[in-house]
Design an enzyme around this catalytic site. Structure first.
Site, PDB file in Angstrom:
ATOM      1  N   MET A 127      19.038  29.458   8.293  1.00  0.00           N
ATOM      2  CA  MET A 127      18.346  28.205   7.994  1.00  0.00           C
ATOM      3  C   MET A 127      18.871  27.587   6.706  1.00  0.00           C
ATOM      4  O   MET A 127      19.255  26.425   6.669  1.00  0.00           O
ATOM      5  CB  MET A 127      16.839  28.442   7.871  1.00  0.00           C
ATOM      6  CG  MET A 127      16.148  28.793   9.161  1.00  0.00           C
ATOM      7  SD  MET A 127      14.360  28.866   8.895  1.00  0.00           S
ATOM      8  CE  MET A 127      13.822  29.459  10.499  1.00  0.00           C
ATOM      9  N   GLU A 129      20.790  26.255   3.499  1.00  0.00           N
ATOM     10  CA  GLU A 129      22.105  25.693   3.237  1.00  0.00           C
ATOM     11  C   GLU A 129      22.260  25.465   1.732  1.00  0.00           C
ATOM     12  O   GLU A 129      21.265  25.511   0.994  1.00  0.00           O
ATOM     13  CB  GLU A 129      22.278  24.365   3.977  1.00  0.00           C
ATOM     14  CG  GLU A 129      22.194  24.505   5.482  1.00  0.00           C
ATOM     15  CD  GLU A 129      22.387  23.182   6.219  1.00  0.00           C
ATOM     16  OE1 GLU A 129      22.287  23.196   7.458  1.00  0.00           O
ATOM     17  OE2 GLU A 129      22.626  22.153   5.560  1.00  0.00           O
ATOM     18  N   GLY A 131      22.448  22.877   0.140  1.00  0.00           N
ATOM     19  CA  GLY A 131      21.631  21.761  -0.317  1.00  0.00           C
ATOM     20  C   GLY A 131      20.274  21.676   0.338  1.00  0.00           C
ATOM     21  O   GLY A 131      19.580  20.661   0.206  1.00  0.00           O
ATOM     22  N   ALA A 132      19.864  22.727   1.031  1.00  0.00           N
ATOM     23  CA  ALA A 132      18.570  22.712   1.726  1.00  0.00           C
ATOM     24  C   ALA A 132      17.999  24.113   1.771  1.00  0.00           C
ATOM     25  O   ALA A 132      18.545  24.990   2.445  1.00  0.00           O
ATOM     26  CB  ALA A 132      18.735  22.157   3.142  1.00  0.00           C
ATOM     27  N   PHE A 158      22.934  32.391   1.789  1.00  0.00           N
ATOM     28  CA  PHE A 158      21.847  33.351   1.542  1.00  0.00           C
ATOM     29  C   PHE A 158      21.357  33.967   2.853  1.00  0.00           C
ATOM     30  O   PHE A 158      20.154  34.199   3.035  1.00  0.00           O
ATOM     31  CB  PHE A 158      20.662  32.696   0.818  1.00  0.00           C
ATOM     32  CG  PHE A 158      21.021  31.963  -0.442  1.00  0.00           C
ATOM     33  CD1 PHE A 158      22.056  32.394  -1.262  1.00  0.00           C
ATOM     34  CD2 PHE A 158      20.319  30.833  -0.826  1.00  0.00           C
ATOM     35  CE1 PHE A 158      22.391  31.717  -2.429  1.00  0.00           C
ATOM     36  CE2 PHE A 158      20.631  30.145  -1.994  1.00  0.00           C
ATOM     37  CZ  PHE A 158      21.664  30.590  -2.791  1.00  0.00           C
ATOM     38  N   GLU A 244       5.916  35.699   9.164  1.00  0.00           N
ATOM     39  CA  GLU A 244       6.944  36.097   8.200  1.00  0.00           C
ATOM     40  C   GLU A 244       6.344  36.264   6.808  1.00  0.00           C
ATOM     41  O   GLU A 244       6.668  37.209   6.077  1.00  0.00           O
ATOM     42  CB  GLU A 244       8.061  35.055   8.171  1.00  0.00           C
ATOM     43  CG  GLU A 244       9.188  35.392   7.223  1.00  0.00           C
ATOM     44  CD  GLU A 244      10.308  34.362   7.225  1.00  0.00           C
ATOM     45  OE1 GLU A 244      11.195  34.457   6.360  1.00  0.00           O
ATOM     46  OE2 GLU A 244      10.287  33.457   8.096  1.00  0.00           O
TER      47      GLU A 244
END
Length: 379
Positions: A127, A129, A131-132, A158, A244
Site C-alpha cells: 500500500m 508509497e 509519497g503516500a 516499507f 489489523e
C-alpha cells in the site's frame, strides 16, 4: 505474559503449548542470525506451515487451520512475548490471507491460500508509497486495463516480506481521477516480468524482518488477478483495518507484559550499594506503576477481543486500542529499559530489542495522529 480470559478454551491452551514449542525450537535459535542477515530463512516458513502455525483461522477447505481468531492472538503473544519480530507471519496469515479469502475470486482463493498455509508461498501487502502513507487515497501506482490484462506501473516502499514474497496484494489506481473510488487491489506474482525488488531497507528495529522497496514497470497480470470488484479496494482496506489494528494492540500488550517480567527479574538480581535494585523505593514505585498500567491495558485488550469475537468491534474502538496501547507500550518499555541501566542498552538483553522494535507500533497500521482523528470523528 499471556491472557487468561474466559473466552479461551482447552483447545486454545493446547494450541498455545504448541506455539511455545515451535517458537522455542524453530525461532529462538535462529533469530539473532536473522537480525544480522536482515531476513528470515524460507525454511522457517515451511516449518511454520508444517506445524500448523500459518493461516490458522482460514477455512480448512482452503488449506487453513479452520480455527478462530484467538489462534492468531495466541501466536502473536508467543512470538512478541520474546520480541521475535523477524518472521512476517502475522502480515502473511492475518492480513494478506483475509484480503484474499474475503474478497478474491474462488480460483485465486483455491490456488494461493493452500500454498500460503503450507509456507510454500509468502504473501505481502503493498500500500505505502514514497509519497503516500496513511493517506491511501493519495497513491500513484496505476493499473490500466489492456484487454485481458492489467498493466501496473509505480513504486511501493516499507513493504514487509518484500524480499521473500511470492505474491503481493497491490493497491493501485484503476481510475486515477476517481479518488478513493478509483482504488483497486490486484494480486501480483513476484515472477512477473517488470517486477523488481529494491533494497532491503535498514531500519531502527525489526532487524530480522525484510522490509523493501518494490517497483512495477509495465507489469502485466491477468484481469482475473483483481481482488474483488474494481474500485472497491479502498472499501476492502477499511473493512480489514480494525482487525489489523487489533493485532497490533495484541502485540503491544504482549511486549509490555514481558518487559515487566524481565524488569522484575533483573531488579531482584542486580545489586547496587549493597542491596538489590528492587529494594529501592524508586524501583518499587516504578514497577508498581508499570504493573498497574499493564493490568489496565490487558483488561481493555480482553474487552476489545471479546467485542471482536461477537462482531461488535467498531472502527473507533479499534483506533482507540491501537493508539492508546502502542503509546503505552512505548512508555512502559522505556521505563523498563531505564531500570536495566546500561545493560538495557545492550542488544543481548531483550528489553533493548523491545525498545527498538516498539517504536514502529505507533506508525504502521495508521499513525497515532490518524487514530485520534478517527476517534474524534466518531464523537
Amino acid at each position: 505474559m499471556t491472557a487468561t480470559a474466559s473466552y479461551y478454551s482447552e483447545e486454545h491452551h493446547l494450541f498455545r503449548d504448541a506455539c511455545r514449542r515451535f517458537v522455542a525450537e524453530e525461532i529462538a535459535p535462529h533469530h539473532a542470525r536473522w537480525e544480522k542477515e536482515g531476513k528470515v530463512d524460507r525454511e522457517a516458513w515451511l516449518k511454520a506451515g508444517e506445524a500448523g502455525m500459518l493461516l490458522t483461522n482460514i477455512p480448512v477447505e482452503y488449506g487453513g487451520g479452520g480455527a478462530d481468531f484467538l489462534t492468531s492472538a495466541i501466536f502473536i503473544e508467543e512470538m512478541m512475548g520474546h520480541v521475535f519480530t523477524g518472521p512476517g507471519f502475522r502480515l502473511h496469515s492475518d492480513i494478506v490471507a483475509p484480503y484474499i479469502l474475503n474478497n478474491a475470486s474462488e480460483d485465486l482463493k483455491r490456488h494461493w491460500l493452500p500454498k500460503m498455509a503450507s509456507g510454500e508461498a509468502i504473501g505481502a501487502l503493498a500500500m505505502t508509497e514514497p509519497g503516500a502513507g496513511s493517506d491511501v487515497q493519495a497513491i500513484r501506482t496505476t493499473a490500466i486495463r489492456d484487454g485481458n490484462h492489467w498493466v501496473i506501473n509505480g513504486q511501493k516502499t516499507f513493504i514487509t516480506n518484500g524480499q521473500l514474497a511470492d505474491i503481493i496484494v497491490v493497491a493501485c489506481k484503476t481510475d486515477p481521477k476517481a479518488g478513493a473510488k478509483g482504488v483497486s487491489l490486484i494480486l501480483v506474482e513476484a515472477d512477473r516480468e517488470g517486477f523488481k525488488r529494491g533494497r532491503n531497507l535498514e531500519k531502527i528495529g525489526l532487524k530480522a524482518q525484510d522490509t523493501s522497496e518494490l517497483f512495477f514497470d509495465n507489469v502485466r497480470v491477468p484481469a482475473t488477478n483483481i481482488i474483488g470488484e474494481e474500485g472497491r479496494g479502498f472499501a476492502y482496506m477499511m473493512n480489514e483495518l480494525p482487525r489489523e489494528r487489533l493485532l497490533v494492540a495484541i502485540s503491544a500488550v504482549a511486549v509490555m507484559e514481558s518487559a515487566l517480567k524481565w524488569t522484575v527479574d533483573y531488579t531482584r538480581d542486580r545489586k547496587a550499594f549493597g542491596k538489590s535494585l528492587a529494594d529501592f523505593q524508586n524501583t518499587r514505585f516504578k514497577l508498581a506503576e508499570v504493573k498497574t498500567e499493564v493490568t489496565v491495558a490487558r483488561v481493555f485488550l480482553d474487552d476489545c477481543i471479546a467485542k471482536f469475537l461477537k462482531g461488535e468491534f467498531d472502527v473507533a474502538t479499534a483506533a482507540m486500542a491501537k493508539w492508546w496501547l502502542t503509546e503505552l507500550q512505548g512508555r512502559v518499555v522505556d521505563t523498563c529499559l531505564q531500570l536495566h541501566g546500561g545493560y538495557g542498552y545492550m542488544w543481548e538483553y531483550p528489553i533493548a530489542r523491545a525498545y527498538a522494535d516498539s517504536r514502529i507500533q505507533r506508525i504502521y497500521a495508521g499513525t497515532t495522529e490518524i487514530m485520534k482523528e478517527i476517534v474524534a470523528r466518531s464523537l
